[in-house]
Enzyme design. Structure first.
Site, PDB file in Angstrom:
ATOM      1  N   ASP A 458       4.882   1.315  -5.377  1.00  0.00           N
ATOM      2  CA  ASP A 458       4.692   2.707  -5.779  1.00  0.00           C
ATOM      3  C   ASP A 458       5.978   3.476  -6.074  1.00  0.00           C
ATOM      4  OD1 ASP A 458       2.207   1.771  -5.169  1.00  0.00           O
ATOM      5  OD2 ASP A 458       1.546   3.553  -4.110  1.00  0.00           O
ATOM      6  N   GLU A 689      -1.168   1.900   8.406  1.00  0.00           N
ATOM      7  CA  GLU A 689      -0.745   1.468   7.075  1.00  0.00           C
ATOM      8  C   GLU A 689       0.743   1.116   7.058  1.00  0.00           C
ATOM      9  OE1 GLU A 689      -0.940   3.209   2.478  1.00  0.00           O
ATOM     10  OE2 GLU A 689      -1.309   4.548   4.175  1.00  0.00           O
TER      11      GLU A 689
END
Length: 719
Positions: A458, A689
C-alpha cells in the site's frame, strides 16, 4: 453456517442483552461493537468447533458437531451456553435469536407451539434435500433441568442475507414483559409483527424464520439439524450424546495438533499451545464460501462491468473487517492450511485459479455477492483488470507440489502458466528482467507518496513521481519465485521446463540484480524511479469568496527538490526481498549489510519483530494524507517477519560466512515475534493486523487471523 454452495440455506445466531439502558443487537462480526474478545478456541475445519464470545459481562460459548451420513452431508448439532462473567449479573436477561434463511432457493416451513414458540423448521433445498431443524427447550447450564423462558418467533422476508439484521431490528418491540413465577418482572424487546423495511425497494429474496428465546443466565440451548437422507440415525445428537461427541472430537483435535506442529515437544507451556490452537482454529473457522459478480474496470469498457458469476471458497484475513478473499493474503493463509489439511488447501487454491479470466488475470480482491459488498467502502468495490497483486499462491504451491496428485497438477498447470504469462506481459518493467507494479495512485498531489495498492504494501515508499521508468524490486523477486515453481511443476508433469528455468536463472543472477537494484548510497537493495528526496505535506493557502466563510485548507504535497531518476531512499521490507525469497547465495557479499540492517535498532530491529520501514528513513511513520495514517511505514507485520524467519532459518543452516550471524538473528527474532504476539493475545484476546514497532501493541483490524496466524508455523519452526 451454510453449505459450500451458491444460494445456500443459512443458519445463524443473534443475541441481545436486555438492559434497562438498552443493548445492541449482535449478529455479524463488527469491530465497532467493542466485544472484549471472540473467536474459535478449537476448530478442525470439518466436523467440530468451539468458540467463546465475551460481550460486556456475557460469555457465550458456541459449539457444533457434524455427524456424517446419508446423501447430503449428514446431521449437525449446535449448543449455545450463556453465562455471566466479570461484571455480568447472574440475573441478567438475555435473548438468543436462532434463525434459518433461504437465499433465493429452497423452502422453509415453520412448526409453532403455543402460538409463540418456533419448535422446528422443516425444509427442502437443492444441496440439502429434505431436512428438519429442531430448537430444543432451554435448560440450566448443566443440561439437566428446564429453564423458564419466554418465546417469540418471526416469519418474514428480506431483500437478501445482507439485510437480515435490519429485518430483525425493525421487528423488535418493547411491549413484552418477562414474568417468571415468583421472580422479578422486566420489560424486554422481542420480535413482533414485521411490516417491511422502511424505504426498501429491493424485491424479497430471503425467507427468514427466527426463534427468540429470552431467559436469565446461566442457561444452555441446543439446536439440531437432521438430514432427511440419513436412514440409520442412532438417535438425536443432543444432551449427553452431544457432550460425548464434543469430547471425542476435542481429544482428536489435540492429538492431531500435536502430531502436526509438535509444540508440546518443543516445550511450549499449555497456555501458549492454546494460543496457537486458537490461531489455527480462527483461520479455519473464518473460511467462507462466496458467490456473485465482481465489478471490473477494463480498458475495453468506459464504465465498470459485472464480471461473470463465480464462486470462491477461501480463508479471509479478518471476520470483522475483511470478511472476503484477498489474493496476496491467501498465499500466506495456505502456508498454514496446507500443513493442517493439504486436500483442503488444494481445493481453495483451485477455487482461486478458477476466477481467472481469458487473459490470465485474477482480481486481487473478491467482493462476491451483496453480503460481501455491504462490508466494502464504495471506492474499493471496482477491480481494475490491469492491476496485479503479489503471486503468493506460488509460496503455497511450493509447499504442496511434492505431494499434490498428478491429475490435480495437470488441471492446474495451464492456469499457472496463463497467470505467469499475464504478469510477464502486463507488469514488465522498462528494461529486460525488470518489473513494475501498475495502478499506482493517479493523483500524486494528494499523497506524500502515491500508494501502490497492487504490491500489497500500500503506502510503502516508492518513487515520489510515478512513471513508466520505475523498477520494483519486490515484484522482480516474486517473479523469480514464480519461475522456480513453474519449472518444478513442469518437470513433475513432463512439460517443457527450460523457459521457466532460464527465467529463474536470469532473475536469480546476483550480478544483474545488483546492477538493477543495489543502491550504494543506501547500502541496500532498492526500487528505482523518478524520485525526489525532499517532499512534504503542508496546508494550502485558501481565499474566501466575498460574503462566504473560507473553505477548510487541505494538506497538499510540496516538492522541495526536483525529482530525477535514482534509487528510492527507503530501507525497509522491500529492501529485504532478495533475502526474503532467498535469491542471495549464502556467500553473497550483500548478505552482510542486509543482515546488519535487520539487526540495527536504528533501522529495522525492534523487540517485537522487524519494522516495515527503517527509523532513519525519511517517511518513517509519516502520514500519507491528512486522513491516511502510516500503514507499511513502521509497524511490524507478521507475514513479512515469517518470510524473514524462513530465510534466516535457511541461511543459518547452510555453509557460508554469515551462517552464525543468520542463526543468531533467527533465534532472537523468533523469540521476539512469538513472545509479543502471545503477550498481546493474552492481554487483548485478539491477534491483530499489525503491531506497533515502539510498544508492540496490536493495531489495525482485529481479530486478524489471516497471515498473523503464521505464528503457529513460527512456533513449530515449520518453513
Amino acid at each position: 453456517m451454510k453449505t459450500r454452495s451458491p444460494r445456500a440455506v443459512v443458519t445463524g445466531l443473534m443475541w441481545l442483552q436486555q438492559r434497562e439502558a438498552g443493548g445492541g443487537l449482535r449478529h455479524t462480526c463488527e469491530q465497532g461493537d467493542g466485544l472484549a474478545s471472540y473467536g474459535w478456541l478449537r476448530h478442525d475445519g470439518d466436523n467440530f468447533g468451539v468458540q467463546d464470545v465475551r460481550d460486556r459481562g456475557l460469555l457465550l460459548r458456541t459449539e457444533f458437531v457434524k455427524r456424517p451420513g446419508g446423501e447430503h452431508g449428514g446431521d449437525w448439532s449446535w449448543r449455545v451456553t450463556a453465562r455471566p462473567e466479570g461484571a455480568g449479573s447472574p440475573a441478567s436477561l438475555v435473548s438468543l435469536f436462532f434463525y434459518v434463511a433461504t437465499d433465493g432457493q429452497g423452502t422453509l416451513r415453520p412448526h409453532v407451539e403455543d402460538g409463540t414458540r418456533l419448535a422446528a423448521v422443516t425444509g427442502t433445498s437443492e444441496e440439502l434435500g429434505d431436512f428438519k431443524i429442531t430448537f430444543l427447550r432451554p435448560t440450566t447450564e448443566s443440561g439437566e433441568d428446564p429453564k423458564y423462558s419466554s418465546y417469540h418467533y418471526l416469519d418474514a422476508w428480506s431483500p437478501g442475507l445482507h439485510r437480515l439484521t435490519d429485518v430483525v431490528r425493525s421487528s423488535l418491540s418493547d411491549r413484552f414483559v418477562f414474568s417468571p413465577p415468583g421472580g422479578p418482572r422486566q420489560r424486554f424487546l422481542a420480535v413482533d409483527t414485521f411490516h417491511g423495511l422502511p424505504g426498501a425497494a429491493e424485491a424479497p429474496r430471503s425467507h427468514l424464520l427466527l426463534h427468540q428465546v429470552t431467559l436469565r443466565l446461566p442457561a444452555r440451548v441446543e439446536v439440531t439439524f437432521e438430514s432427511g437422507s440419513v436412514r440409520d440415525r442412532r438417535g438425536p445428537l443432543v444432551g449427553p450424546v452431544l457432550t460425548a461427541e464434543l469430547a471425542r472430537h476435542e481429544a482428536a483435535f489435540e492429538r492431531r495438533f500435536e502430531e502436526t506442529f509438535a509444540l508440546e515437544r518443543k516445550g511450549f507451556p499449555p497456555a501458549q499451545r492454546r494460543f496457537a490452537q486458537a490461531a489455527l482454529s480462527n483461520m479455519l473457522g473464518g473460511m467462507g464460501y462466496f458467490h456473485g459478480h465482481s465489478l471490473v474496470q477494463s480498458p475495453l469498457h468506459e464504465h465498470p462491468v459485472p464480471y461473470p458469476e463465480s464462486s470462491l471458497f477461501t480463508a479471509v484475513p479478518s471476520r470483522s473487517f475483511f470478511p472476503r478473499g484477498f489474493l496476496w493474503d491467501e498465499g500466506f493463509h495456505q502456508l498454514l492450511l496446507a500443513r493442517w489439511d493439504p486436500e483442503l488447501s488444494r481445493e481453495v487454491i483451485a477455487h482461486w485459479f478458477d476466477l481467472m479470466n481469458a487473459e490470465g488475470w485474477i482480481p486481487r480482491e473478491q467482493i462476491l455477492g451483496e453480503e460481501a459488498r455491504a462490508k466494502v467502502p464504495p471506492e474499493f468495490v471496482v477491480q481494475h483488470s490491469e492491476t496485479a497483486n503479489p503471486p503468493t499462491l506460488f509460496l503455497a504451491l511450493q509447499r504442496l507440489l511434492g505431494t499434490a496428485p498428478l491429475p490435480y497438477l495437470h488441471r492446474l498447470f495451464p492456469r499457472l502458466r496463463a497467470w505467469y504469462e499475464w504478469y510477464n506481459s502486463t507488469q514488465a518493467g522498462p528494461l529486460p528482467y525488470t518489473f513494475r507494479w501498475r495502478g499506482r495512485d493517479a493523483d500524486p498531489e494528494r499523497f506524500l507518496n502515491p500508494k501502490t495498492l497492487a504490491s500489497g504494501l500500500d503506502d510503502y515508499p516508492r518513487a515520489s513521481h510515478p512513471s513508466a521508468d520505475e523498477r520494483h524490486l519486490d515484484l522482480r523477486c516474486w517473479m523469480a519465485l514464480a519461475s522456480q515453481v513453474l519449472a518444478e511443476a513442469a518437470e513433475r508433469l513432463g512439460e517443457p521446463a527450460e523457459p521457466y528455468r532460464q527465467m529463474q536463472r536470469a532473475l536469480s543472477d546476483n550480478e544483474l540484480l545488483e546492477r538493477l537494484h543495489w543502491a550504494e548510497e543506501l547500502g541496500a537493495f532498492a526500487d528505482y524511479g523518478n524520485h525526489s528526496r525532499a517532499v512534504g505535506l503542508r496546508r494550502e493557502a485558501v481565499r474566501a469568496a466575498p460574503g462566504r466563510p473560507p473553505p477548510a485548507p487541505r494538506l497538499v504535497r510540496v516538492v522541495r527538490e526536483a525529482p530525477r531518476p535514482r534509487f528510492v531512499g527507503a530501507l525497509g521490507y522491500v529492501s529485504l526481498f532478495p533475502l526474503l525469497l532467498q535469491l542471495l547465495p549464502p556467500d553473497s557479499p550483500r548478505l552482510a549489510p542486509v543482515l546488519a540492517a535487520m539487526r540495527s535498532e536504528r533501522q529495522l530491529w525492534t523487540p517485537f519483530g522487524l519494522r516495515s520501514l527503517a527509523r532513519d528513513s525519511p517517511l518513517y511513520m509519516q502520514r500519507n494524507t491528512e486522513h491516511d495514517p502510516p500503514y507499511w511505514r513502521g509497524p511490524v507485520w507478521v507475514n513479512i517477519n515469517y518470510l524473514a524467519l524462513r530465510a534466516l532459518h535457511a541461511y543459518g543452516s547452510r555453509p557460508g560466512p554469515h551462517r552464525e550471524q543468520a542463526a543468531e538473528l533467527y533465534r532472537e527474532l523468533r523469540h521476539n515475534l512469538v513472545a509479543n504476539l502471545y503477550r498481546q493475545y493474552a492481554e487483548s484476546g485478539y491477534l491483530w493486523e499489525h503491531y506497533s514497532d515502539s510498544t508492540g501493541a496490536g493495531q489495525g483490524s482485529h481479530p486478524f487471523t489471516g497471515w498473523s496466524a503464521l505464528v503457529v508455523l513460527v512456533m513449530a519452526e515449520d518453513y
